[in-house]
Scaffold this active site. Structure first.
Site, mmCIF file in Angstrom:
data_model
loop_
_atom_site.group_PDB
_atom_site.id
_atom_site.type_symbol
_atom_site.label_atom_id
_atom_site.label_comp_id
_atom_site.label_asym_id
_atom_site.label_seq_id
_atom_site.Cartn_x
_atom_site.Cartn_y
_atom_site.Cartn_z
ATOM 1 N N MET A 30 0.911 -1.088 -0.571
ATOM 2 C CA MET A 30 -0.207 -0.309 -0.095
ATOM 3 C C MET A 30 0.681 1.122 0.013
ATOM 4 S SD MET A 30 -3.757 -0.667 1.886
ATOM 5 C CE MET A 30 -3.220 -0.543 3.910
ATOM 6 N N GLY A 31 1.938 1.076 -0.154
ATOM 7 C CA GLY A 31 2.267 2.282 -0.853
ATOM 8 C C GLY A 31 3.593 2.813 0.746
ATOM 9 N N HIS A 37 9.629 -3.478 3.478
ATOM 10 C CA HIS A 37 8.875 -3.418 1.783
ATOM 11 C C HIS A 37 10.031 -3.717 1.413
ATOM 12 C CE1 HIS A 37 5.335 -1.047 3.613
ATOM 13 N NE2 HIS A 37 5.145 -1.408 3.285
ATOM 14 N N ILE A 176 11.227 -6.956 9.833
ATOM 15 C CA ILE A 176 11.821 -6.587 10.125
ATOM 16 C C ILE A 176 12.038 -5.010 11.066
ATOM 17 C CG2 ILE A 176 13.833 -4.889 9.249
ATOM 18 C CD1 ILE A 176 13.549 -7.560 8.180
ATOM 19 N N SER A 186 4.381 1.229 8.103
ATOM 20 C CA SER A 186 3.661 2.604 7.613
ATOM 21 C C SER A 186 3.113 3.300 8.255
ATOM 22 C CB SER A 186 3.353 2.039 6.671
ATOM 23 O OG SER A 186 3.963 0.942 5.658
ATOM 24 N N ARG A 187 2.709 2.374 9.922
ATOM 25 C CA ARG A 187 1.965 3.837 10.656
ATOM 26 C C ARG A 187 2.893 4.108 11.547
ATOM 27 N NH1 ARG A 187 -2.692 -0.480 9.681
ATOM 28 N NH2 ARG A 187 -3.890 0.636 8.489
HETATM 29 O O1 PAF Z 1 -0.255 -5.346 3.564
HETATM 30 C C1 PAF Z 1 -0.476 -4.496 2.523
HETATM 31 O O2 PAF Z 1 0.058 -4.006 2.364
HETATM 32 C C2 PAF Z 1 -2.579 -5.025 2.277
HETATM 33 O O3 PAF Z 1 -2.854 -5.707 3.361
HETATM 34 C C3 PAF Z 1 -1.821 -5.596 1.306
HETATM 35 C C4 PAF Z 1 -1.470 -6.873 0.772
HETATM 36 C C5 PAF Z 1 -0.844 -4.665 -0.588
HETATM 37 C C6 PAF Z 1 -3.216 -5.333 0.152
HETATM 38 O O4 PAF Z 1 -4.051 -4.024 -0.291
#
Ligand code: PAF
EC number: 6.3.2.1
Length: 281
Positions: A30-31, A37, A176, A186-187
């Site tokens: 989700m960026g 990531h 990680i 991300s939060r």
């Molecule tokens: O883990 C995430 O970031 C989201 O739940 C995903 C798997 C990209 C689906 O929107």
């Protein structure tokens, strides 16, 4: 590395790669990409010839009172992370590209979505499974990479792939952490300096539980009490849940005598953070 925003563009590129015989990986995100990531993307790049990262804040997995509008978004920064970690293509669609207004069909999940994070987020995992299956159909990759941090999500996606016969291998990758033990999320950007310090209680409480398991404690009630007592030492922390479940079925269990998932969700101020570990008893 290229960024495309339409389904046609990503499909065409992946078709060309398939024709040329490349192995293809998908990393759905989700960026707001961080080192967690990046570790998924670089593992995908090591194990495959081409890596597609999807960046899409999926509206249908957010509840009405959740942080969809304020969810951090920064495509330029994400492109730098993707490039650095070895991605070949970013698919960053708008919501209107992904969803028709009159969507009828979607994926539903039963028992696996009922507990843990699903208990208070009733449509969350159906939303996750719907978007992930759309991504699997848009980008027919050989392997898809997900973080163990979202342990319930990973278990549900594995089961969905089994149940709906998706021809894709799901790879779970380790959590990680920051140097001080906080799991990357991300939060984490929502936390004030004081809350950031308080958030260390997640990993600390799980460490106490792991120590008790190593010392032979097997009662899941007692293990949960150990976690609870530790969390309660932190005044900024409010428990959402503390669960110890069978690592595969996610069923609650009384004794930790098989592989277990120890999972917690805690509010630090207004920010809900999760963490977990798997223990092979
Ligand atoms: O883990 C995430 O970031 C989201 O739940 C995903 C798997 C990209 C689906 O929107």
């Amino acid at each position: 590395m290229n960024t495309v925003k339409t389904i046609n563009e990503v499909r065409n590129q992946v078709k060309v790669w398939k024709k040329e015989g490349y192995s293809i990986a998908l990393v759905p995100t989700m960026g707001s990409l961080h080192a967690g990531h990046a570790s998924l993307i670089s593992r995908a790049a090591k194990e495959n010839e081409k890596v597609v990262v999807s960046i899409f804040v999926n509206p249908i997995q957010f509840g009405p009172s959740e942080d969809l509008d304020s969810y951090p978004r920064d495509l330029n920064k994400d492109e730098i992370v993707c490039e650095g970690a070895g991605a070949d293509l970013i698919f960053a669609p708008k919501a209107t590209e992904m969803y028709y207004k009159d969507i009828e069909a979607s994926v539903s999940v039963k028992e696996l979505a009922a507990g843990l994070c699903g208990a208070k987020r009733p449509n969350h995992f159906a939303g996750v499974c719907t978007v992930v299956s759309k991504l699997f159909n848009i980008i027919p990759a050989d392997k898809a990479y997900f973080g163990q941090k979202d342990a319930q999500q990973l278990a549900i996606i594995k089961r969905m792939v089994r149940d709906l016969n998706f021809d894709i291998e799901i790879i779970g990758c380790p959590i990680i952490r920051e140097k001080d033990g906080l799991a990357k999320s991300s939060r984490n950007v929502y936390l004030s300096p004081e809350e950031r310090q308080a958030a260390l209680i997640l990993n600390k409480s799980l460490t106490k539980c792991r120590e008790a398991l190593s010392n032979g404690e097997r009662s899941t009630n007692l293990l949960k009490e150990i976690i609870k007592a530790q969390i309660q030492t932190e005044t900024l922390a409010r428990i959402d849940y503390i669960e110890i479940v069978d690592a595969l079925s996610l069923d609650a269990i009384d004794f930790a005598n098989k592989p277990i998932l120890v999972a917690i969700a805690i509010y630090i101020g207004k920010t809900r953070l999760i963490d977990n570990f798997i223990y092979e008893a």
